[in-house]
Write an enzyme that holds these catalytic residues in place. Structure first.
Site, PDB file in Angstrom:
ATOM      1  N   ASP A 280     -32.670  55.755  13.854  1.00  0.00           N
ATOM      2  CA  ASP A 280     -32.571  54.718  13.137  1.00  0.00           C
ATOM      3  C   ASP A 280     -31.174  55.469  11.565  1.00  0.00           C
ATOM      4  O   ASP A 280     -31.726  56.286  11.765  1.00  0.00           O
ATOM      5  CB  ASP A 280     -33.881  53.988  13.090  1.00  0.00           C
ATOM      6  CG  ASP A 280     -34.181  52.644  11.870  1.00  0.00           C
ATOM      7  OD1 ASP A 280     -32.442  52.252  12.093  1.00  0.00           O
ATOM      8  OD2 ASP A 280     -34.776  52.410  11.430  1.00  0.00           O
TER       9      ASP A 280
ATOM     10  N   ARG B  39     -24.771  47.507  12.655  1.00  0.00           N
ATOM     11  CA  ARG B  39     -24.939  45.893  13.207  1.00  0.00           C
ATOM     12  C   ARG B  39     -25.600  46.143  14.307  1.00  0.00           C
ATOM     13  O   ARG B  39     -24.937  44.811  14.987  1.00  0.00           O
ATOM     14  CB  ARG B  39     -23.429  45.629  12.816  1.00  0.00           C
ATOM     15  CG  ARG B  39     -23.527  44.791  11.192  1.00  0.00           C
ATOM     16  CD  ARG B  39     -23.836  43.782  10.525  1.00  0.00           C
ATOM     17  NE  ARG B  39     -23.465  43.149   9.356  1.00  0.00           N
ATOM     18  CZ  ARG B  39     -24.808  43.157   8.383  1.00  0.00           C
ATOM     19  NH1 ARG B  39     -26.005  43.670   9.164  1.00  0.00           N
ATOM     20  NH2 ARG B  39     -23.896  42.691   7.288  1.00  0.00           N
TER      21      ARG B  39
ATOM     22  N   ASP C  55     -37.114  48.921  16.156  1.00  0.00           N
ATOM     23  CA  ASP C  55     -37.090  50.338  16.594  1.00  0.00           C
ATOM     24  C   ASP C  55     -37.880  50.456  17.786  1.00  0.00           C
ATOM     25  O   ASP C  55     -37.524  51.397  18.788  1.00  0.00           O
ATOM     26  CB  ASP C  55     -37.436  52.386  15.367  1.00  0.00           C
ATOM     27  CG  ASP C  55     -36.096  52.019  14.345  1.00  0.00           C
ATOM     28  OD1 ASP C  55     -34.404  51.126  14.678  1.00  0.00           O
ATOM     29  OD2 ASP C  55     -36.825  51.590  13.810  1.00  0.00           O
TER      30      ASP C  55
END
Length: 1196
Positions: free
Chosen positions: A400, A798, A828
């Site tokens: 992430d 995105r 996540d």
């Protein structure tokens, strides 16, 4: 287990139907209970007090080895078959089951405690017209609950009303998405009018129809029916469980989803039991060993039948057969007897030892001070103990961005004002000086309203501003005026800014510290303290930001009546609208912008324009006409904006740093050297993701190309991916090269492996979320993977939480590589659970990812230590352990096999029964554990110095099927030496006093002593890193063997337990003979010399990377950590020009009179969003003046 539960559910008629739509009525529990919706209690535990024993044993016996040992134990209870006592299997089996059960019980008790803690939280619920304090678990769908400031949101709620103007509430979503900046939610006006009236809320009977429970955090569809009217509901009207209410005194909400149906719990997904690739390989090997065991037993059973027919009759005189017992029955019984005797090829102690090694290596991670983060008092934590060796085999990392690579903190770093750059330090030779924590900071004590946390190092900028430089003052005046930030002053002089994006907050804070303090705002004015003097500007217009305009302007009137337009935006957009007189200044500023972009900073250009009062009055009139027009409103407003935002004068540029976590670029560089590929999967927009890519050195200017895939159709995406692939490798085949094979237990699992293709040079790939959705469809997955795997860096922006998991699944499916996912938010979790290894960042951004992870720590930089040190060592130790363990046990067992040819295939054991029982439990257990817990080829510094040492793990070189076969061949040779050398030495030999020594018991003692000495020497050859513990274990085990042997073969033991200790006097009769010790020496030399010679030749001819580095270690001193050098300045034309929110701006709210109408009189910030207004419909932003507002309200 799920399928079993489902089956029983169907039997009982309780199988739950798939929910298609949720229908609920406020304040009507009987109506809502009829739908059997889940209440708000959560349950993450697996067992209760009654189900623990049966379920846990069922789960444990699903493991092939445990079931096999249970079967062996049953066989040993049959006296006709067993030549070994039942305890040789029962004791280790019970030990293993008990240890595992205790561990599982401990884990589940912790889960129960966590569940109870959450379920017993309290909240105010509206029941029968009054507020009652209830436990969370008693809250039902359709209840109305009251939340107060800083409370956790109890369930997924429809927001009804709040204490804030415009029915806004502010929530922190750190638990959900890892972002710490506040989000705004807004209730419908029709429900907001109820306020905090208990009577009105108790009489509320609205009906909600909405989507069924799902895991989409960013979407919600539904409708509210009230008094015959239907109102649309979207995500902005819903508060999700896991959020925290901030800066809002109170709010009321209607429970839509409870407990397991909430989006937070839906995102948690099902916890899958993760197993390492070595586990899978061991299952296959154990299956092969069973087959090999069966074939050995069959050979020996056939041998027994032949022997019985040919030789057996000779022995019937003193070994009479039972009636009806022929050669066939003898062979059948012999088969099962040999199954028991040869079972040591898969000893149960293997699994005990594996668990101990994994547990030990997990403690090393927990105890590692170099992975402890003192600022938040957070140590690294191995939350799962079964995956350590997999950390040494990672090929792909999925990360992430926000909160993982970055700190989600924006800092004003540098700026260019009127052609002069500020923010960098130079020495006397005009060389750049690196700024560190020790560098002297600018003293802002002259400014009483300065933010004490703000840090800047270039003193010349403060001097320039304080000297009264007009351009510098205009620069910071612009930053103090041109924004939509809301101030909050809790105490006199203590200012807090609530910004809709962190960059805006950073710019306004910078202006504050340099003497231009944004103090307060009303819909028609902005108050600024300019160098100690209070100045109030009349706010005439806000020309707000959107994704097309990429700029924002304000028009203000100074107290002297001077009209000025201040504008900030992306450089390309602003440059087109500058006055020609700025061309020279524009060239200089562009040079500065390129430098800032090269440093990975986010840049904005600032410009202004003085306006004529007459022109402004006429423009305002035209603007009012355009904003109230029915047709072509957007186009007319755009024309007006374009008209006034031209011929501006350039002031300069700002550079904001999206602060990376410390050590991120160096970590990524190290991992790249270890041939680990990093993919960034982020929900942020493309510019942000690209910028971070450059900051982290993942994307580099030297790359031949960075491909952007942003097509909106499947065909377009396919074409862009193919064009990129053809550019990277023109000779590549059109069809992908996929190798199909079978794997898994019984080879039932079909696998497809996409072959790697080499690109000509280094490339990067950036793909958008909507394009990724097409690329993840079945017919495009291979095309995506082929292109992405040829690139050095892949960034997906995105992306939704589900897409993150899908990307991981695709790589797992087609690359057959070990994957690791690292993140910090609930968005996540699905990715963390999908990957082989999940890592949670436990910082200030919430704990949802940590709770679902296998490993957690506070900073991304610790990942390199986790993989390159702990992971590599764990893999190395586990592989070494398995190779050695199989060697010592196959050697032990093969001796039995060869001996069968000398004992009439009668299943007589070579060794003493007690030796067989203690061989794996005492004599060889501790030395191999010592090696597997402490061994290391090189220390941690050399591991960092040579990240290439990591690559053998990725290729699975240290333990695989070939290594296993080599172990078997080595064992086969050793067993032949260990049987025949002692047999030949003892054959017809006598003691030095002439007495006989050639008996079975003396031979057994000699054979077992030789075996133990040989496997101990082999262990010493395999150990690279000696500690006092290793030495103690090796010598202690040998000493224990001799001590136990002399004790068990003593007269005393024989007299007390005659049948159990028949080897009376054997030790003292044999071990005092020189020829016995010479035989042990000869056997040891014959077993170990070939190994030493083979390894020496292999190291000389085909040295591995480990051999090369270890050779270097012996010659060189330990490397010191490399000194930190200032990074080389790079120039970039790629930059991210924005300091705005991802969505359209909220200037309309800022200039609205209603935002200051407080219910209780108190200072509360209003951030942004007005979803009942035209803003929610993505219409263009326009300003409102005070005089126009009444007219606008009446306009169509």
């Amino acid at each position: 287990m799920g399928s079993v539960a489902s089956y029983f559910g169907q039997l009982c008629g309780k199988e739950k139907k798939q929910e298609e739509e949720r229908h609920l009525r406020a304040n009507d529990r009987p109506f809502n209970l009829s739908y059997h919706y889940a209440n708000n209690a959560i349950k993450t535990s697996k067992y209760n007090i009654f189900t623990f024993l049966p379920l846990n044993l069922f789960e444990q016996f699903r493991r092939l080895a445990n079931a096999y040992f249970l079967f062996l134990f049953i066989l040993q209870l049959i006296p006709q078959i067993s030549s070994l006592s039942w305890f040789t299997t029962a004791v280790p089996l019970i030990l293993v089951l008990a240890i595992t059960a205790v561990k599982d019980a401990s884990d589940d008790i912790n889960r129960h405690k966590s569940d109870n803690q959450v379920n017993n939280r309290r909240v105010n619920v509206l029941i029968d017209g009054e507020l009652r304090n209830e436990k969370w678990m008693n809250v039902q769908v359709g209840d109305i609950i009251k939340l107060e400031n800083n409370q956790f949101v109890t369930a997924d709620l429809l927001l009804l009303s709040s204490s804030e103007p415009l029915n806004l509430v502010y929530v922190e979503t750190a638990e959900l998405d890892g972002e710490t900046n506040l989000k705004v939610k807004q209730a419908l006006t029709v429900t907001g009018d109820m306020g905090d009236s208990i009577e009105a809320l108790a009489g509320f009977t609205g009906e909600v129809r909405c989507e069924p429970p799902n895991n989409r955090l960013d979407k919600f569809k539904g409708s509210l029916t009230l008094d015959g009217q239907t109102y649309a509901l979207d995500n902005d009207k819903v508060l999700l469980r896991g959020c925290t209410l901030r800066n809002t005194e109170w709010c009321f909400g209607l429970v839509i989803f409870g407990g397991p149906d909430t989006k937070l719990m839906q995102n948690s997904g099902k916890t899958t039991f993760k197993r390492t690739s070595i586990d899978h390989l061991m299952n296959v090997l154990v299956l092969c060993i069973f087959g090999f065991l069966a074939s050995m037993c069959t050979v020996l059973a056939i041998g027994n039948a032949i022997w019985e027919v040919n030789e057996g009759s000779v022995f019937t005189v003193f070994l009479p057969r039972e009636s009806g017992a022929g050669a066939g029955l003898s062979a059948f019984l012999s088969f099962w007897s040999y199954v028991i005797i040869l079972n040591t090829v898969v000893p149960i102690s293997l699994y005990v030892s594996v668990e101990i090694i994994r547990l030990g290596n997990s403690f090393y991670i927990d105890w590692d001070r170099k992975m402890y983060y003192p600022k938040s008092d957070t140590p690294a934590q191995a939350r799962t103990t079964t995956l350590n060796e997999e950390l040494g085999q990672i090929k792909y990392i999925f990360s992430d961005k926000t909160g993982t690579l970055t700190q989600n903190i924006m800092t004003f770093n540098k700026c260019s004002i009127n052609g002069k750059a500020y923010g960098e330090l130079f020495d006397f030779a005009r060389q750049r000086v690196e700024i560190t924590e020790k560098t002297e900071k600018v003293d802002f004590s002259w400014n009483q309203l300065a933010d004490p946390k703000f840090v800047f190092h270039d003193h010349s900028l403060v001097e320039t501003v304080r000297e009264g430089n007009p351009e510098a003052q205009a620069f910071f005046r612009l930053l103090a005026l041109c924004h939509t930030v809301m101030p909050e002053e809790k105490k006199e002089g203590e200012l807090f800014y609530q910004a809709q994006s962190p960059d805006e907050g950073a710019l306004v804070t910078a202006a504050r510290n340099f003497g231009f303090v944004f103090r307060s705002r009303t819909p028609e004015s902005i108050t600024v303290i300019e160098m100690g003097k209070q100045v109030t500007y009349e706010l005439l217009a806000v020309l707000d930001f959107n994704n097309v305009r990429k700029r924002m302007s304000v028009i203000v009137s100074s107290p002297e009546g001077k009209l000025t337009l201040f504008c900030k935006g992306a450089d390309t957009i602003i440059y087109e609208r500058l006055h020609p007189s700025c061309n020279k200044l524009m060239e200089v500023t562009t040079g500065h912008l390129n430098e800032y972009a090269g440093d990975g900073l986010r840049t904005l250009v600032l410009a202004y324009k003085d306006l004529d009062k007459g022109y402004m009055d006429e423009w305002k009139k035209r603007h009012h006409e355009a904003s109230t027009a029915i047709d072509g409103r957007e186009e007319r407003l755009d024309e007006l904006y374009e008209e006034i935002e031209k011929d501006m004068l350039l002031l300069g540029a700002t550079a904001v740093e999206d602060k990376l976590q410390e050590g991120v670029p160096q970590t990524i560089e190290q991992l790249a050297k270890a041939d680990i590929k990093i993919w960034v999967l982020t929900g942020d927009k493309q510019e942000t993701a690209e910028n971070i890519g450059y900051s982290c050195n993942m994307l580099r200017e030297e790359m031949k190309d960075v491909f952007i895939v942003a097509a909106n159709t499947a065909e377009g995406v396919k074409e862009e991916l193919q064009n990129a692939r053809r550019k990277m490798c023109p000779d590549t085949a059109e069809e992908p090269s996929v190798i199909k094979s079978r794997a898994g237990l019984f080879w039932l699992q079909k696998t497809e492996c996409l072959q790697d293709e080499r690109a000509d040079g280094e490339y990067g790939l950036v793909i958008n979320g909507h394009s990724l959705a097409f690329a993840l469809e079945n017919n495009l997955q291979l095309e995506l993977l082929r292109t992405a795997c040829m690139c050095q860096t892949v960034i997906c922006c995105r992306v939704t939480p589900l897409q993150k998991a899908q990307v991981v699944q695709v790589v797992k499916k087609y690359k057959q590589a070990v994957t690791l996912a690292i993140g910090d938010g609930a968005n996540d979790v699905s990715m963390i659970k999908a990957a082989h290894i999940g890592v949670g960042i436990s910082g200030q951004e919430g704990m949802q990812a940590v709770l679902s992870s296998d490993y957690s720590f506070a900073q991304f930089r610790y990942l390199q230590r986790l993989l390159l040190v702990h992971g590599r060592w764990s893999y190395l130790r586990m592989c070494k352990f398995l190779r050695y363990f199989f060697y010592k046990n196959f050697t032990f067992t093969f001796v039995h096999f060869w001996y069968a040819f000398f004992c009439g295939f009668s299943a007589q054991t070579v060794y003493d029964e007690w030796y067989i029982t203690l061989y794996n439990l005492i004599y060889t257990a501790l030395p191999v554990l010592g090696m597997s817990l402490f061994d290391q080829d090189v220390n941690d510094r050399w591991s960092f110095q040579y990240p290439q040492l990591y690559s053998p793990g990725q290729l699975n070189q240290y333990f695989n099927k070939k290594a296993f076969v080599r172990c078997m061949i080595h064992s086969c040779y050793s067993s032949l030496v260990l049987l025949f050398i002692p047999w030949a030495a003892m054959h017809d030999t006598v003691r030095d006093d002439g007495k006989d020594i050639a008996d079975y018991q003396s031979f057994a003692l000699l054979a077992q002593t030789c075996l133990l000495v040989v496997v101990s020497i082999q262990l010493c050859l395999d150990t690279h890193y000696w500690t006092a513990v290793n030495q103690f274990f090796v010598w202690g085990s040998l000493a224990a063997y001799f001590a136990i042997t002399f004790t068990m073969y003593s007269n005393g033991m024989f007299l007390i337990f005659t049948s159990s200790f028949p080897f009376i006097g054997t030790a003292r009769n044999s071990l005092n003979q020189p020829n016995v010790w010479l035989t042990i020496l000869l056997t040891s030399l014959l077993c170990t010399l070939p190994v030493v010679a083979f390894r020496f030749i292999l190291t000389q001819l085909r040295p591995t990377i480990n051999d090369k580095v270890r050779n270097k270690v012996q010659k060189e001193v330990v490397p010191t950590p490399a000194p930190r050098r200032p990074p080389a300045r790079r120039i970039s034309t790629r930059r991210s020009g924005y300091a705005f929110s991802h969505s359209q701006g909220y200037g309309d709210l800022v200039t609205s009179r209603r935002f200051l109408l407080k219910r209780p009189i108190k200072s509360r910030p209003v951030l942004y969003i007005q979803t009942d207004s035209p803003l929610a419909q993505n219409q263009p932003q326009h300003y409102r003046t005070i005089t126009e507002e009444a007219e606008e309200a009446q306009s169509p």
